[in-house]
Design a protein around this motif. Structure first.
Motif, PDB file in Angstrom:
ATOM      1  N   UNK A 209       0.837  -1.207   0.000  1.00 45.66           N
ATOM      2  CA  UNK A 209       0.000   0.000   0.000  1.00 45.66           C
ATOM      3  C   UNK A 209       0.869   1.254   0.000  1.00 45.66           C
ATOM      4  N   UNK A 210       1.998   1.164   0.744  1.00 49.73           N
ATOM      5  CA  UNK A 210       2.895   2.323   0.800  1.00 49.73           C
ATOM      6  C   UNK A 210       3.502   2.610  -0.573  1.00 49.73           C
ATOM      7  N   UNK A 211       3.868   1.531  -1.300  1.00 47.11           N
ATOM      8  CA  UNK A 211       4.432   1.692  -2.641  1.00 47.11           C
ATOM      9  C   UNK A 211       3.404   2.338  -3.573  1.00 47.11           C
ATOM     10  N   UNK A 212       2.149   1.880  -3.464  1.00 50.25           N
ATOM     11  CA  UNK A 212       1.080   2.448  -4.312  1.00 50.25           C
ATOM     12  C   UNK A 212       0.881   3.932  -4.012  1.00 50.25           C
TER      13      UNK A 212
ATOM     14  N   UNK B  61      10.052   7.652  -0.291  1.00 46.58           N
ATOM     15  CA  UNK B  61       9.207   6.816   0.571  1.00 46.58           C
ATOM     16  C   UNK B  61       8.977   5.448  -0.080  1.00 46.58           C
ATOM     17  N   UNK B  62       8.900   5.443  -1.420  1.00 46.67           N
ATOM     18  CA  UNK B  62       8.733   4.186  -2.145  1.00 46.67           C
ATOM     19  C   UNK B  62       9.931   3.266  -1.928  1.00 46.67           C
ATOM     20  N   UNK B  63      11.127   3.871  -1.916  1.00 49.87           N
ATOM     21  CA  UNK B  63      12.327   3.065  -1.665  1.00 49.87           C
ATOM     22  C   UNK B  63      12.266   2.406  -0.294  1.00 49.87           C
ATOM     23  N   UNK B  64      11.819   3.166   0.698  1.00 45.25           N
ATOM     24  CA  UNK B  64      11.701   2.619   2.063  1.00 45.25           C
ATOM     25  C   UNK B  64      10.681   1.486   2.099  1.00 45.25           C
ATOM     26  N   UNK B  65       9.549   1.701   1.414  1.00 43.48           N
ATOM     27  CA  UNK B  65       8.491   0.681   1.409  1.00 43.48           C
ATOM     28  C   UNK B  65       8.982  -0.606   0.758  1.00 43.48           C
ATOM     29  N   UNK B  66       9.719  -0.468  -0.347  1.00 41.76           N
ATOM     30  CA  UNK B  66      10.249  -1.659  -1.018  1.00 41.76           C
ATOM     31  C   UNK B  66      11.268  -2.388  -0.145  1.00 41.76           C
TER      32      UNK B  66
END
Length: 346
Positions: free
Chosen positions: A46-49, A61-66
């Motif tokens: 959900x964070x990546x989306x 933030x996407x990098x952290x989520x991945x």
């Protein structure tokens, strides 16, 4: 003397309980860990989306989520490896406890069957010795009431001091009862024709007083259907083992009492263990002749062995431990076997 160490079975049961508890806790941990991993992956997804929707502002933030997704996957794999490793150790521990319990129960089965075989060896000596008593051969030689009554008196003395016997019965060559030991059954037995009894026919065929015959465990119709085991030999003139055969002596071992004592009392199991364990004695044909479970009595038992000792799991998952007799001195024990079944829990 008891042939059993009941604490062995209790210890194995306790170890099994502890191992099962650890197994249950491990499985619970694995299930809980998988739920955490699934939830973590969903949150990371959900964070990546959401990061993608935010465009450039959400790129970091996407990098952290991945990375969270990657770490959760590593955590799941590490947890699975840990669980598999622990499960293998638990299974090995369970096998070791099973081997230990199987060995202990096999020792117990061996002790019980040897205990009764040693006892029965003495019966082979008893019948051959008592058959030489002067009162017995004189009662058969002189068929008057007085010698017969004295023979019954002599047999009664033996019976009084040897409580392992239900009766001692003297018959002539045709199988007619001349004297008996137990006054409870004497009235119905004196003069009775036992010529068709297996022990009478077998004893009449012996070549000397040094030999004996042994019947199978059965119910005696002339003793109120009580379970007995008859040992018999010939009675010869003047007590000479090679003298003229005059009749036969049969000693009725009280199997109903002695057999149940072996499987119930001598086994020495705790009340808790008795609920999970069946103790049996089998004769040479595999027939149950004594059992802590009365429903099994006189029925065949499908033991997967015909000699030696050991243990195995039956089709229901129960542990079957067995030991065939080693015999005692010149008495071969007739290939009797002690069997102990620990039924599968649940």
């Amino acid at each position: 003397m008891s042939a059993v160490r009941p604490d062995d079975t209790n210890s194995a049961t306790t170890m099994r309980t502890v191992i099962d508890a650890i197994d249950g806790d491990l499985r619970h941990f694995g299930n809980a860990n998988r739920q955490v991993v699934v939830q973590t992956k969903l949150l990371a997804l959900n964070a990546v989306i959401e990061a993608a929707r935010a465009g450039d502002a959400g790129r970091s933030f996407s990098v952290v989520a991945q990375e969270v997704q990657r770490l959760s996957q590593h955590a799941a794999e590490a947890a699975d490896r840990f669980q598999l490793s622990m499960q293998a150790r638990i299974d090995r521990s369970r096998d070791m406890v099973g081997d230990l319990e199987g060995a202990r129960l096999t020792d117990l089965a061996q002790g019980l069957v040897q205990l009764i075989v040693r006892n029965l060896y003495e019966r082979t000596a008893d019948v051959r010795w008592w058959a030489t008593d002067t009162a017995l051969w004189q009662a058969l030689l002189d068929r008057n009431a007085e010698p017969a009554a004295y023979a019954s008196q002599r047999l009664a003395v033996i019976h009084r001091y040897y409580s392992v016997y239900s009766d001692l019965v003297l018959v002539d060559l045709q199988g007619k009862v001349v004297a008996t030991a137990n006054p409870t059954y004497r009235h119905g037995l004196l003069g009775a024709d036992l010529g068709s009894e297996p022990w009478v026919r077998a004893a009449a065929a012996l070549t000397s007083g040094d030999e004996y015959t042994m019947d199978e465990v059965r119910r005696s119709s002339v003793h109120g259907d009580r379970q007995v085991l008859v040992y018999a030999t010939g009675v010869h003139e003047r007590g000479d083992s090679r003298g003229k055969l005059l009749g036969m002596l049969g000693v009725y071992f009280d199997w109903e009492l002695q057999g149940s004592t072996i499987v119930e009392t001598e086994a020495g199991l705790s009340s808790e263990a008795k609920d999970d364990i069946t103790v049996m004695l089998l004769d040479g044909s595999g027939r149950v002749i004594a059992s802590s479970d009365k429903e099994r009595l006189f029925k065949p038992f499908p033991l997967r062995a015909s000699s030696g000792r050991g243990s195995y799991l039956d089709d229901a998952g129960g542990l079957v431990s067995y030991a065939y007799t080693l015999g005692y001195q010149e008495y071969d024990g007739r290939n009797w076997c002690g069997v102990i079944v620990r039924h599968r829990e649940g």
